[in-house]
Motif scaffolding. Sequence first.
Motif, short mmCIF file in Angstrom:
data_model
loop_
_atom_site.label_atom_id
_atom_site.label_comp_id
_atom_site.label_asym_id
_atom_site.label_seq_id
_atom_site.Cartn_x
_atom_site.Cartn_y
_atom_site.Cartn_z
N SER A 87 0.81 -1.22 0.00
CA SER A 87 0.00 0.00 0.00
C SER A 87 0.84 1.27 0.00
O SER A 87 1.92 1.32 0.61
CB SER A 87 -0.88 -0.01 1.26
OG SER A 87 -1.44 1.26 1.46
N ALA A 88 0.28 2.30 -0.61
CA ALA A 88 0.87 3.64 -0.56
C ALA A 88 0.95 4.16 0.87
O ALA A 88 1.70 5.11 1.15
CB ALA A 88 0.01 4.60 -1.38
N TYR A 123 -1.77 -0.28 10.29
CA TYR A 123 -1.98 -0.85 8.94
C TYR A 123 -0.71 -0.70 8.11
O TYR A 123 -0.23 -1.67 7.48
CB TYR A 123 -3.15 -0.11 8.26
CG TYR A 123 -3.38 -0.48 6.81
CD1 TYR A 123 -4.21 -1.54 6.46
CD2 TYR A 123 -2.76 0.23 5.78
CE1 TYR A 123 -4.42 -1.87 5.12
CE2 TYR A 123 -2.96 -0.10 4.45
CZ TYR A 123 -3.79 -1.15 4.12
OH TYR A 123 -3.99 -1.48 2.79
N ALA A 124 -0.16 0.50 8.10
CA ALA A 124 1.02 0.77 7.27
C ALA A 124 2.25 0.04 7.80
O ALA A 124 3.07 -0.47 7.02
CB ALA A 124 1.27 2.28 7.21
N VAL A 125 2.38 -0.04 9.12
CA VAL A 125 3.51 -0.77 9.71
C VAL A 125 3.45 -2.24 9.28
O VAL A 125 4.46 -2.83 8.89
CB VAL A 125 3.47 -0.66 11.25
CG1 VAL A 125 4.51 -1.59 11.88
CG2 VAL A 125 3.71 0.77 11.71
N ASP A 126 2.26 -2.84 9.34
CA ASP A 126 2.11 -4.26 8.96
C ASP A 126 2.39 -4.48 7.48
O ASP A 126 2.95 -5.51 7.09
CB ASP A 126 0.71 -4.76 9.32
CG ASP A 126 0.55 -5.02 10.81
OD1 ASP A 126 1.57 -5.23 11.50
OD2 ASP A 126 -0.60 -5.01 11.30
N LYS A 127 1.98 -3.53 6.63
CA LYS A 127 2.25 -3.68 5.19
C LYS A 127 3.75 -3.61 4.93
O LYS A 127 4.30 -4.41 4.16
CB LYS A 127 1.51 -2.59 4.39
CG LYS A 127 0.00 -2.79 4.29
CD LYS A 127 -0.35 -3.95 3.37
CE LYS A 127 -1.84 -4.18 3.29
NZ LYS A 127 -2.21 -5.41 2.58
N LEU A 128 4.43 -2.66 5.58
CA LEU A 128 5.87 -2.52 5.36
C LEU A 128 6.61 -3.74 5.90
O LEU A 128 7.52 -4.28 5.24
CB LEU A 128 6.37 -1.23 6.03
CG LEU A 128 7.84 -0.88 5.80
CD1 LEU A 128 8.18 -0.79 4.31
CD2 LEU A 128 8.18 0.45 6.49
N ARG A 186 2.47 -1.74 -4.65
CA ARG A 186 1.99 -0.75 -3.66
C ARG A 186 0.81 -0.02 -4.29
O ARG A 186 0.99 0.95 -5.03
CB ARG A 186 3.12 0.21 -3.29
CG ARG A 186 4.24 -0.49 -2.55
CD ARG A 186 5.39 0.45 -2.24
NE ARG A 186 6.44 -0.27 -1.53
CZ ARG A 186 7.72 0.08 -1.51
NH1 ARG A 186 8.11 1.19 -2.14
NH2 ARG A 186 8.61 -0.63 -0.84
N PHE A 187 -0.39 -0.54 -3.97
CA PHE A 187 -1.59 0.07 -4.55
C PHE A 187 -1.80 1.44 -3.94
O PHE A 187 -1.66 1.62 -2.72
CB PHE A 187 -2.85 -0.74 -4.22
CG PHE A 187 -2.86 -2.18 -4.66
CD1 PHE A 187 -2.02 -2.66 -5.64
CD2 PHE A 187 -3.77 -3.07 -4.07
CE1 PHE A 187 -2.07 -4.00 -6.04
CE2 PHE A 187 -3.83 -4.40 -4.45
CZ PHE A 187 -2.98 -4.87 -5.43
#
Length: 306
Positions: free
Chosen positions: A119-120, A144-149, A170-171
């Motif tokens: 994700s962006a 959310y962003a921490v888990d995606k990274l 990275r949508f």
Amino acid sequence: MAEILVTGGAGFIGSHLVDALLAAGHGVCVLDNLSMGKRSNLPLDNPRLRFIEGDVADAAQVEQAMAGCDAVAHLAAVASVQASVDDPAATHQSNFIGTLNVCEAMRRHGVRRVLYASSAAIYGNNGEGLAIDEDTPKAPLTPYAVDKLASEQYLDFYRRQHGLEPAVFRFFNIFGPRQDPSSPYSGVISIFTQRAQQGQPISVFGDGEQTRDFFYVGDLIELLLQGLFGEVVEQPVNVGWNQAVSLKQLLAEIGALCGGLPPVTHLPARAGDIRHSRADNVRLRAHYRLPQQTPLREGLRQLLGL
Ligand code: NAD
Ligand code: UD1
């Protein structure tokens, strides 16, 4: 023909991918806990579709789903940024442990190719309103962003250590039919279009000047198929059009198509909400065949059934 595991395959993006895979003659196994996804999004009478109602956070269920698969599209996650702010422990199970379970099951089954829906959100506000390229320093502002990274970084570890072939996308903001508008956590276009059609009031969090780079789901699916079956692209790739649309502009478009808007009220901005998000897509263009862009207005028309 291949057998593809699609985690989150009963959801918005996943179910469109399932349709495309089946249309191309592949077999598909869907693993989805139906927290957001729906059985009605899936052609359950297709004999090449196997549906497992299960959780990616459960290693045994992932292991069972992986058996006999040649590649994986790992889309299962709690897609709402706000949900992760409200309940980080629960969303971490789906958004991070789920990825780890997928990696482990792939290693055990000798499956190499995995498409990952990143994700962006991992860039936070580091774009500063400019087009964000993939090397922009990461600044995850929410669980959310921490888990995606972290998921991206685990996939890279499994690439180096165990030969996995991750295709990381990275949508930016994906929209279109089947994006479920029924929760306050849902994608903004699904909520605004449904409310405009039903004449219900619309809430804007903040001043409405925040911008997003909206990408139609049908265009995305063409890229995902290349990620599953094309050349390996080792680096993560942004998926966006390098076009910023503010929520105010979005509302104006929806109003024009619906012949007016219901009352619009402004509430405080959400914690961790990103101000401006616009993709630099040079890398995407270098490695993938881009579909012809479905313009925002055309995508909205299809969503509104016009
Ligand atoms: P969605 O909610 O429609 O799809 C996610 C699916 O995963 C749902 O069917 C849900 O039931 C399922 N799921 C959630 N937790 C699960 C779990 N623990 N086990 C099994 N299934 C589970 O959302 P979407 O927009 O289709 O998102 C798909 C993926 O793309 C997600 O990983 C999301 O983070 C990512 N993504 C989406 C966008 C966007 O704009 N929609 C942008 C960036 C990244
Ligand atoms: C979205 C995706 C997320 C993805 C990210 C990538 C969803 C639900 N979220 O997050 O998975 O990783 O893009 O860029 O698909 N808003 C309102 N009113 C509403 C709803 C939202 O004003 O009723 C605002 C939000 O505060 C935000 C903007 O609209 O400023 C977009 O919100 P949302 O659609 O939830 O998307 P992102 O948070 O960008």
